[in-house]
Every structure is written in C-alpha cells, then in structure tokens.
Design a protein around this motif. Sequence first.
Motif, PDB file in Angstrom:
ATOM      1  N   THR A  62       1.175  -1.459   0.251  1.00 19.20           N
ATOM      2  CA  THR A  62       0.174  -0.103   0.163  1.00 19.20           C
ATOM      3  C   THR A  62       1.083   1.152  -0.171  1.00 19.20           C
ATOM      4  O   THR A  62       0.094   2.403  -0.277  1.00 19.20           O
ATOM      5  N   HIS A  63       1.842   1.205   0.634  1.00 21.18           N
ATOM      6  CA  HIS A  63       2.949   2.432   0.995  1.00 21.18           C
ATOM      7  C   HIS A  63       3.609   2.404  -0.506  1.00 21.18           C
ATOM      8  O   HIS A  63       4.409   3.845  -0.777  1.00 21.18           O
ATOM      9  N   LEU A  64       3.686   1.767  -1.492  1.00 22.49           N
ATOM     10  CA  LEU A  64       4.417   2.286  -2.859  1.00 22.49           C
ATOM     11  C   LEU A  64       3.087   2.595  -3.953  1.00 22.49           C
ATOM     12  O   LEU A  64       4.057   3.667  -4.643  1.00 22.49           O
ATOM     13  N   PHE A  65       2.198   2.288  -3.242  1.00 23.89           N
ATOM     14  CA  PHE A  65       0.983   3.282  -3.911  1.00 23.89           C
ATOM     15  C   PHE A  65       1.076   4.465  -3.122  1.00 23.89           C
ATOM     16  O   PHE A  65       1.115   4.752  -2.021  1.00 23.89           O
ATOM     17  N   THR A  66       1.610   5.372  -4.038  1.00 25.60           N
ATOM     18  CA  THR A  66       1.054   7.399  -3.456  1.00 25.60           C
ATOM     19  C   THR A  66       0.179   7.859  -3.656  1.00 25.60           C
ATOM     20  O   THR A  66      -0.194   7.638  -4.909  1.00 25.60           O
ATOM     21  N   HIS A  67      -0.131   9.132  -3.421  1.00 24.74           N
ATOM     22  CA  HIS A  67      -0.666  10.116  -4.325  1.00 24.74           C
ATOM     23  C   HIS A  67      -0.617  10.275  -5.840  1.00 24.74           C
ATOM     24  O   HIS A  67      -1.138  11.357  -6.152  1.00 24.74           O
ATOM     25  N   HIS A  68       1.199  10.451  -6.120  1.00 28.50           N
ATOM     26  CA  HIS A  68       2.257  11.202  -6.527  1.00 28.50           C
ATOM     27  C   HIS A  68       2.378   9.956  -7.515  1.00 28.50           C
ATOM     28  O   HIS A  68       2.905  10.115  -8.358  1.00 28.50           O
ATOM     29  N   THR A  69       1.352   9.179  -7.992  1.00 28.36           N
ATOM     30  CA  THR A  69       1.242   7.199  -8.343  1.00 28.36           C
ATOM     31  C   THR A  69       1.018   8.068 -10.113  1.00 28.36           C
ATOM     32  O   THR A  69       0.123   8.440  -9.571  1.00 28.36           O
ATOM     33  N   HIS A  70       1.906   8.233 -10.839  1.00 29.02           N
ATOM     34  CA  HIS A  70       1.108   8.279 -12.393  1.00 29.02           C
ATOM     35  C   HIS A  70       0.036   7.245 -12.407  1.00 29.02           C
ATOM     36  O   HIS A  70      -1.007   7.897 -13.679  1.00 29.02           O
ATOM     37  N   SER A  71       1.031   5.634 -13.070  1.00 32.39           N
ATOM     38  CA  SER A  71      -0.084   5.309 -13.701  1.00 32.39           C
ATOM     39  C   SER A  71       0.193   3.757 -13.567  1.00 32.39           C
ATOM     40  O   SER A  71       1.240   3.813 -12.503  1.00 32.39           O
ATOM     41  N   ILE A  72      -0.167   2.714 -13.092  1.00 31.24           N
ATOM     42  CA  ILE A  72      -0.079   1.646 -12.042  1.00 31.24           C
ATOM     43  C   ILE A  72      -0.042   0.500 -13.811  1.00 31.24           C
ATOM     44  O   ILE A  72      -1.208   0.866 -14.917  1.00 31.24           O
ATOM     45  N   ILE A  73       1.535   0.129 -13.961  1.00 33.26           N
ATOM     46  CA  ILE A  73       1.706  -0.876 -15.110  1.00 33.26           C
ATOM     47  C   ILE A  73       1.935  -2.193 -14.824  1.00 33.26           C
ATOM     48  O   ILE A  73       2.817  -2.780 -13.466  1.00 33.26           O
ATOM     49  N   PHE A  74       0.853  -3.127 -14.972  1.00 30.90           N
ATOM     50  CA  PHE A  74       0.851  -4.615 -14.521  1.00 30.90           C
ATOM     51  C   PHE A  74       1.628  -5.577 -16.195  1.00 30.90           C
ATOM     52  O   PHE A  74       1.297  -4.853 -16.972  1.00 30.90           O
ATOM     53  N   ALA A  75       2.292  -6.108 -15.226  1.00 33.15           N
ATOM     54  CA  ALA A  75       3.379  -6.896 -16.594  1.00 33.15           C
ATOM     55  C   ALA A  75       4.216  -8.350 -15.817  1.00 33.15           C
ATOM     56  O   ALA A  75       3.686  -8.820 -15.388  1.00 33.15           O
ATOM     57  N   GLY A  76       2.896  -8.916 -17.328  1.00 33.26           N
ATOM     58  CA  GLY A  76       3.090 -10.610 -16.944  1.00 33.26           C
ATOM     59  C   GLY A  76       3.333 -11.016 -19.053  1.00 33.26           C
ATOM     60  O   GLY A  76       2.673 -10.828 -19.967  1.00 33.26           O
TER      61      GLY A  76
END
Length: 352
Positions: free
Chosen positions: A38-52
């Motif tokens: 949760t603390h790696l998600f911040t209010h300043h996160t630009h986007s979430i990128i999933f890769a697999g």
Amino acid sequence: MELDMSFLGEVAEQSRRLRNLVEFYRTEEGTELLWKATHLFTHHTHSIIFAGMGSSEFAPVVVRDYLAYNLGVPVVLWEAGELLHYGMNCIRDDDLIIAISQSGESIETRKVVDILRDHLGVISITNDPESKIARYSRLDLQILAGAEASISSKTYTNSLGLLLILSRAVTALDAEPLYRSLLEIADGMESFRADRLDEIEDAAKFMHAADAVHFISRGPAMAAARQAALTFGTGARIFTCAVPGGSVRHGLMGSMGAGHYAIIFAPDGPGGDLLRKLAVDLAVLGSKVVLFTSEETVKDHNLCTIRITPGDPELFPLACAMPLELLFETLARDKGLVAGVFIRGEKVTTKE
C-alpha cells in the motif's frame, strides 16, 4: 504424502490453496506485506503498469477497472514481451509496476524487472520467493499455490485471489467481505467437483466435434475468456480466440452459425445481460454455445447452460475456473490427450 502432480490432482488442490491464501493474508505477516504494498502506492503515482505473460498477463483484468476508478489513475496491462521491446521508455519514475510471474522466472518478465532494479516502485507477484523476479523487485507478494507442473490452474486462481486482496488493501477497503467470498468460492469448487460432474460430461458431449472455439465475455470476466482460450489452445489441440462480447457484433457474426462453437461467460449486471442475449442470438443462428452464467436464460437445443455463483463480475472468473478446467480435461481426454501436458513448449518459458 506424495503430491499428485497430474492436472486433475492440481485442479483438486485449488480449493485448499485458495483457503491458504486467505488465511495467510489475514495473519500479521500477510497484513504487513499488504501494508508495505500500500505504501508503494502514493498520491503521486502517475499510473499502474501490470506486466506478465500468459495467465499472468491477463489475471489483472479482474482488478483493472476497480483500481482505475478507486485510485483515479490509469491502469495499463502489458504483455511483458511487448513492454520489454516497445514500452520501457514510457515508464516513469512515478509509475508503479506490478510484475506477475507464477514461476518468478518467465524470461520476458524477468528481463523487464532486471532493467527496473533501480526503480523504487516495483512489486512482484510470484509463487517462489527465491526466484529472480522476486529478488529483483522492491516487494514480492506470494500467491502460495504450491508446486505446479501442468497447465496453470491453482497458480492462476491464487493469482486472481491475491490481486483482489491487494486491490482492497490499496484502496483501504475492509477485506473481510472479500475473504468470506473467496472462502465460499473454495467451498463451491469442492461441491462442484463432488456433485456436478454430469454437467461437465453433458457440455463435453455437446462440444465433442469442436476444433475451433470463440471464448467471449466482457469486463473483469474477460480474464476467464482469455484463460480458457490459453488453456484449451495449449492442451486440447483446439484453435481458440478470446473476444469481448461487443466485438462479436462488429463483423464476427458473419462467421458464426452452423458448425461454429462458443463458450460465453456471463456474470451479473448489464454486461452479463448483453452476453446472455448474445448467447441466445448465436444459438438461434445455429452456433453451439456453452454458457457459464449467473442467471437463468431461455432454453435452446443449441445452448448448454452451466450456472455459476457468485455472479459478481470480479469474482466470476474464480468461480468459473474449476468447471472450466474440468471441461477442458474431459475434452482433452476424449481426444486421447493427457490434459495439462504441454504439447509444445514447457511450464517455465526461458527462451524468447
């Protein structure tokens, strides 16, 4: 006790492994890992990128819309090989990357995470804490599925479960209702295998002549369609294509009718209603349709219906997993194949 590493043995173990996942992430240790994520998600996160790759590429479909809506940031799903060769320059320092690999060694995903070793926002989801992908990331979350030798089953379902758990953690939502739902799904897996195998036999007879199948759904349930297409294509020598329901009416209807086969996944909600209508329309045209549905629909001799609960679109792929795997195994066996065995390729892909 010696583990049963056959495909059906691994399928039978899914319910226990899903319960283990819930039990672990309810513990202090599991809660601490979720807090770190949760603390790696911040209010300043630009986007979430999933890769697999494979199942790990499309498992995040179940949480993509939920995360985008509740966190207010773009959520992007990349096939890791495409990201590696065409998207790495697009990654920013304020992006959060979630790399998923059941083995923790998939070659493309490993190379992506290796390049991003200095990036502060890389979470991995693996089944092996000693794998390279786990060690290269800032935080590794374990799916706790146990050893798996066949085509993905319990690693896929536990990946879905963990992604749902993670999505509740990062949006500060009480996870207990989700945990209860996951445990109910685990119970449902066991009861389906014990009491409803006749439905699988009927569906397999209904599809016995199929050498090509469209797998159709919408929204989060597209994870079920894409997993099914991968599984049936890999192990049953059937040509497969996963397609969103809306796309079917934009040209594909012309190829459907007598001699055509489809499997449709229709959960609750307006999207599910559209899929149920599509299933009936295809059956009227002459297509043979197996419909995994949360609600009753009209009866037709070209329509084979399997009721699935719960119907929540996010949970529906998990609830469909075991019936779908049993159908795959039956069709493969009827073709004289050993289900779950890779006809070409291997469990862990180490070559691009």
